[in-house]
Write an enzyme that holds these catalytic residues in place. Sequence first.
Site, mmCIF file in Angstrom:
data_model
loop_
_atom_site.group_PDB
_atom_site.id
_atom_site.type_symbol
_atom_site.label_atom_id
_atom_site.label_comp_id
_atom_site.label_asym_id
_atom_site.label_seq_id
_atom_site.Cartn_x
_atom_site.Cartn_y
_atom_site.Cartn_z
ATOM 1 N N HIS A 35 4.027 1.242 10.286
ATOM 2 C CA HIS A 35 3.195 0.973 9.140
ATOM 3 C C HIS A 35 1.633 1.054 9.701
ATOM 4 O O HIS A 35 1.313 0.937 10.823
ATOM 5 C CB HIS A 35 3.329 -0.390 8.570
ATOM 6 C CG HIS A 35 4.403 -0.238 7.441
ATOM 7 N ND1 HIS A 35 5.674 -0.061 7.754
ATOM 8 C CD2 HIS A 35 4.321 -0.104 6.045
ATOM 9 C CE1 HIS A 35 6.462 -0.066 6.684
ATOM 10 N NE2 HIS A 35 5.502 -0.260 5.405
ATOM 11 N N LYS A 57 -1.321 -4.579 8.376
ATOM 12 C CA LYS A 57 0.111 -5.080 7.569
ATOM 13 C C LYS A 57 0.104 -6.602 8.372
ATOM 14 O O LYS A 57 0.371 -6.650 9.534
ATOM 15 C CB LYS A 57 1.013 -4.262 7.709
ATOM 16 C CG LYS A 57 2.299 -4.780 7.047
ATOM 17 C CD LYS A 57 3.602 -3.726 6.885
ATOM 18 C CE LYS A 57 4.469 -4.068 5.903
ATOM 19 N NZ LYS A 57 4.486 -4.627 4.674
#
Length: 248
Positions: free
Chosen positions: A134, A138
């Site tokens: 990701h 995040k």
Amino acid sequence: MTLRVAVIGAKGRIGSEAVKAVEAAPDMELVAALGRDSELSELTDARVDVAVELTHPDAVMGNLDFCLHRGIHVVTGTTGWTEERLATVDGWLAESPATGLLIAPNFSIGAVLGMQFAQKAARYFESVEIVELHHDRKADAPSGTATRTAQLIAAAREAAGRAPQQDPTTHALDGARGADVDGVPVHAVRLRGLLAHQEVLFGDTGETLTIRHDSLHHSCFMPGILLGVRRIVDRPGLTLGLEHFLDL
Ligand SMILES: NC(=O)C1=CN([C@@H]2O[C@H](COP(=O)(O)OP(=O)(O)OC[C@H]3O[C@@H](n4cnc5c(N)ncnc54)[C@H](OP(=O)(O)O)[C@@H]3O)[C@@H](O)[C@H]2O)C=CC1
Ligand SMILES: O=C(O)C1=N[C@H](C(=O)O)C[C@H](O)C1
């Protein structure tokens, strides 16, 4: 009937995309767009039918508490779910039995299919590990998608009577073998330039199978969010996963 929709987390990466998607939907009207400093009473003032909740693991429970106790249906993609949190929202839904809540670990059709394919493959392979990758902003790890994928794989293995997989590692740095989610190792990569990606790696004698999905733009989540909004008004209680609204 035009659905009166709010977005909570309207200035965020996915929330800002959801605002545009709801505004463009012919059967929806965006009647509220809330940020961190907004009052939740804006939702009742605007007579919201469905709130799309896309915030942060620290904020989601307060938002759901408010909405579900006021009969506002919710579609949330916020991550960080635990068994305890799910039990809490189940209790709130029992107090408001006409209200619906969709918790979708992932709204993209490709990711949902990837999870389903992984669930189907799970019984046939001795080894399985997940690598999720990701963007570098995040908050949670492992991702909600990876956690849910691991849970589905573990349940499928157990249903097929497969023994837990063995890990022969006797010497390792902390974290080197990833997080253990129901017996499935999950490795989380955070890297500037990425959005959301996942590989499920299966292995058995003489072969491997890799199921990979890549989200390249937040627009990939929008058809799933709009589908969730349209369907949750007729589905009281907790729906866990967008797959329940897809004819898979
Ligand atoms: N299910 C799915 O398909 C997807 C789920 N997600 C999930 O959605 C969530 C949001 O992701 P993303 O958009 O990238 O995150 P962002 O940080 O970009 O956006 C989060 C938004 O929520 C607001 N917010 C944060 N904390 C609070 C708080 N304590 N109270 C009220 N509002 C708050 C932020 O406000 P402010 O701008 O003021 O900081 C911001 O606008 C994450 O949990 C992520 O994992 C993301 C993509 C897809
Ligand atoms: O934070 C994100 O960006 C994403 N979060 C969700 C998750 O944790 O699985 C869905 C998708 O991976 C994007």
